[in-house]
Design a protein around this motif. Structure first.
Motif, PDB file in Angstrom:
ATOM      1  N   ASP A   1      69.980  81.908 -18.889  1.00 40.03           N
ATOM      2  CA  ASP A   1      70.020  83.341 -19.207  1.00 40.03           C
ATOM      3  C   ASP A   1      71.438  83.821 -19.463  1.00 40.03           C
ATOM      4  N   SER A   2      72.414  82.995 -19.158  1.00 46.97           N
ATOM      5  CA  SER A   2      73.805  83.401 -19.349  1.00 46.97           C
ATOM      6  C   SER A   2      74.162  83.384 -20.831  1.00 46.97           C
ATOM      7  N   PRO A   3      74.956  84.350 -21.270  1.00 48.33           N
ATOM      8  CA  PRO A   3      75.367  84.370 -22.674  1.00 48.33           C
ATOM      9  C   PRO A   3      76.315  83.207 -22.985  1.00 48.33           C
ATOM     10  N   GLY A   4      76.398  82.881 -24.238  1.00 49.14           N
ATOM     11  CA  GLY A   4      77.305  81.823 -24.643  1.00 49.14           C
ATOM     12  C   GLY A   4      76.562  80.612 -25.173  1.00 49.14           C
ATOM     13  N   GLN A   5      77.309  79.621 -25.562  1.00 43.71           N
ATOM     14  CA  GLN A   5      76.756  78.422 -26.173  1.00 43.71           C
ATOM     15  C   GLN A   5      76.061  77.562 -25.116  1.00 43.71           C
ATOM     16  N   PRO A   6      74.907  76.972 -25.449  1.00 45.79           N
ATOM     17  CA  PRO A   6      74.257  76.091 -24.483  1.00 45.79           C
ATOM     18  C   PRO A   6      75.110  74.854 -24.182  1.00 45.79           C
ATOM     19  N   VAL A   7      74.856  74.269 -23.048  1.00 48.48           N
ATOM     20  CA  VAL A   7      75.620  73.104 -22.597  1.00 48.48           C
ATOM     21  C   VAL A   7      74.778  71.849 -22.786  1.00 48.48           C
ATOM     22  N   ALA A   8      75.379  70.798 -23.313  1.00 48.26           N
ATOM     23  CA  ALA A   8      74.676  69.522 -23.457  1.00 48.26           C
ATOM     24  C   ALA A   8      74.813  68.725 -22.169  1.00 48.26           C
ATOM     25  N   ALA A   9      73.695  68.203 -21.691  1.00 46.40           N
ATOM     26  CA  ALA A   9      73.694  67.395 -20.478  1.00 46.40           C
ATOM     27  C   ALA A   9      72.942  66.098 -20.743  1.00 46.40           C
ATOM     28  N   SER A  10      73.235  65.102 -19.932  1.00 46.35           N
ATOM     29  CA  SER A  10      72.617  63.784 -20.073  1.00 46.35           C
ATOM     30  C   SER A  10      71.504  63.630 -19.038  1.00 46.35           C
ATOM     31  N   PHE A  11      70.364  63.098 -19.466  1.00 45.55           N
ATOM     32  CA  PHE A  11      69.208  62.957 -18.585  1.00 45.55           C
ATOM     33  C   PHE A  11      68.653  61.543 -18.660  1.00 45.55           C
ATOM     34  N   LEU A  12      68.172  61.058 -17.525  1.00 46.88           N
ATOM     35  CA  LEU A  12      67.396  59.818 -17.456  1.00 46.88           C
ATOM     36  C   LEU A  12      65.950  60.204 -17.200  1.00 46.88           C
ATOM     37  N   VAL A  13      65.068  59.791 -18.096  1.00 47.15           N
ATOM     38  CA  VAL A  13      63.682  60.231 -18.040  1.00 47.15           C
ATOM     39  C   VAL A  13      62.754  59.019 -17.983  1.00 47.15           C
ATOM     40  N   PRO A  14      61.869  58.942 -16.977  1.00 48.86           N
ATOM     41  CA  PRO A  14      60.857  57.878 -16.988  1.00 48.86           C
ATOM     42  C   PRO A  14      59.861  58.115 -18.113  1.00 48.86           C
ATOM     43  N   PRO A  15      59.622  57.152 -18.972  1.00 45.15           N
ATOM     44  CA  PRO A  15      58.733  57.379 -20.110  1.00 45.15           C
ATOM     45  C   PRO A  15      57.264  57.514 -19.733  1.00 45.15           C
ATOM     46  N   THR A  16      56.940  57.283 -18.458  1.00 50.34           N
ATOM     47  CA  THR A  16      55.551  57.375 -18.008  1.00 50.34           C
ATOM     48  C   THR A  16      55.157  58.786 -17.591  1.00 50.34           C
ATOM     49  N   LEU A  17      56.085  59.735 -17.628  1.00 51.10           N
ATOM     50  CA  LEU A  17      55.758  61.106 -17.243  1.00 51.10           C
ATOM     51  C   LEU A  17      54.744  61.707 -18.209  1.00 51.10           C
ATOM     52  N   ASP A  18      53.907  62.582 -17.672  1.00 51.47           N
ATOM     53  CA  ASP A  18      52.945  63.286 -18.527  1.00 51.47           C
ATOM     54  C   ASP A  18      53.686  64.083 -19.595  1.00 51.47           C
ATOM     55  N   GLY A  19      53.133  64.084 -20.784  1.00 56.78           N
ATOM     56  CA  GLY A  19      53.702  64.880 -21.861  1.00 56.78           C
ATOM     57  C   GLY A  19      54.659  64.120 -22.754  1.00 56.78           C
ATOM     58  N   ILE A  20      54.974  62.856 -22.396  1.00 54.29           N
ATOM     59  CA  ILE A  20      55.873  62.066 -23.234  1.00 54.29           C
ATOM     60  C   ILE A  20      55.049  61.149 -24.124  1.00 54.29           C
ATOM     61  N   GLU A  21      55.342  61.189 -25.400  1.00 58.69           N
ATOM     62  CA  GLU A  21      54.659  60.314 -26.353  1.00 58.69           C
ATOM     63  C   GLU A  21      55.710  59.525 -27.127  1.00 58.69           C
ATOM     64  N   ILE A  22      55.556  58.219 -27.158  1.00 62.28           N
ATOM     65  CA  ILE A  22      56.462  57.348 -27.895  1.00 62.28           C
ATOM     66  C   ILE A  22      55.744  56.849 -29.140  1.00 62.28           C
ATOM     67  N   VAL A  23      56.305  57.170 -30.274  1.00 59.60           N
ATOM     68  CA  VAL A  23      55.756  56.733 -31.562  1.00 59.60           C
ATOM     69  C   VAL A  23      56.779  55.797 -32.190  1.00 59.60           C
ATOM     70  N   LYS A  24      56.332  54.605 -32.522  1.00 57.72           N
ATOM     71  CA  LYS A  24      57.244  53.613 -33.080  1.00 57.72           C
ATOM     72  C   LYS A  24      57.108  53.586 -34.606  1.00 57.72           C
ATOM     73  N   PRO A  25      58.135  54.022 -35.305  1.00 57.88           N
ATOM     74  CA  PRO A  25      58.063  54.016 -36.779  1.00 57.88           C
ATOM     75  C   PRO A  25      58.210  52.607 -37.326  1.00 57.88           C
ATOM     76  N   ARG A  26      57.813  52.434 -38.543  1.00 55.78           N
ATOM     77  CA  ARG A  26      57.999  51.155 -39.210  1.00 55.78           C
ATOM     78  C   ARG A  26      59.446  51.049 -39.656  1.00 55.78           C
ATOM     79  N   THR A  27      60.152  50.030 -39.164  1.00 53.82           N
ATOM     80  CA  THR A  27      61.558  49.856 -39.494  1.00 53.82           C
ATOM     81  C   THR A  27      61.824  48.393 -39.830  1.00 53.82           C
ATOM     82  N   LEU A  28      62.995  48.153 -40.405  1.00 50.39           N
ATOM     83  CA  LEU A  28      63.389  46.787 -40.727  1.00 50.39           C
ATOM     84  C   LEU A  28      63.788  46.012 -39.481  1.00 50.39           C
ATOM     85  N   ALA A  29      64.265  46.710 -38.440  1.00 51.57           N
ATOM     86  CA  ALA A  29      64.694  46.065 -37.206  1.00 51.57           C
ATOM     87  C   ALA A  29      63.719  46.407 -36.092  1.00 51.57           C
ATOM     88  N   ASN A  30      63.606  45.499 -35.119  1.00 51.08           N
ATOM     89  CA  ASN A  30      62.645  45.687 -34.046  1.00 51.08           C
ATOM     90  C   ASN A  30      63.061  46.736 -33.022  1.00 51.08           C
TER      91      ASN A  30
END
Length: 209
Positions: A179-208
């Protein structure tokens, strides 16, 4: 004047140790370990853990931190031999970059939980692809974090890269909203991919990855 690098007897003895271990341990089809397909992923992971068990994923760090406790002279020889076999990339992936970040900026709990397993090659990490530059381009982050009673709620989408069919952790940047005015701050997060709401979609790429 002689500007050539001359190896000591200790270095040459250590080189013989490394070569003997690689001959006995490194699976065939080395070139496939960088971007392993389904059949090569197990060999990739096993070799990574073998390196970690010797402390060679973090060769200069102390053994107390899960490293190899090597001297700079020994490290030179190790890097040369890993590079000669085409497997130096094991020391340059997202898991070890995360370990370096945790040692510098992580909390005590994070370090206790992750630094040793990361050095042992037991933790897989997918890292968000590079965003922006310096200074950081906030418009390219793609993920926002809203403070919540239990931590943060993250939303958005981003592109990640890493080894293996699925990671143990997603390492992402997010813009923290407040709620504070000003530019948002970027932060680093570690997220378990098994949490509800996370979807991993693997695009077709030249590298694995």
């Amino acid at each position: 004047m002689d500007f050539a690098y001359h190896y000591s007897r200790g270095q040459q003895g250590f080189r013989r140790e490394i070569v003997g271990w690689l001959d006995a341990t490194l699976p065939r089809g080395v070139s496939g370990l960088r971007e392993p397909g389904p059949d090569g992923q197990r060999a990739h992971d096993e070799f990574r853990r073998e390196l970690g068990a010797r402390g060679w994923l973090a060769p200069l760090d102390s053994r107390e931190l899960g490293g190899g406790g090597l001297s700079p002279d020994q490290n030179v020889v190790l890097l040369e031999e890993l590079n000669r076999r085409g497997v130096l990339f094991f020391l340059e992936d997202a898991a070890l970059a995360l370990r370096t970040a945790l040692l510098k900026w992580g909390s005590e709990v994070q370090r206790d939980r992750l630094v040793g397993p990361l050095a042992a090659g037991q933790v897989s990490v997918w890292k968000q692809r590079s965003v922006g530059g310096h200074p950081l381009d906030l418009d390219s982050v793609g993920v926002t974090a809203l403070p919540d009673a239990d931590g943060y709620i993250l939303s958005g989408q981003a592109t990640f890269s890493g080894s293996g069919p699925s990671p143990m952790w997603l390492w992402t940047l997010a813009l923290v909203e407040s709620d504070s005015p000003g530019q948002p701050v970027a932060a680093s997060f570690l997220v378990p991919p098994t949490l509800d709401g996370i979807e991993i979609v693997k695009p077709r790429t030249l590298a694995n990855d």
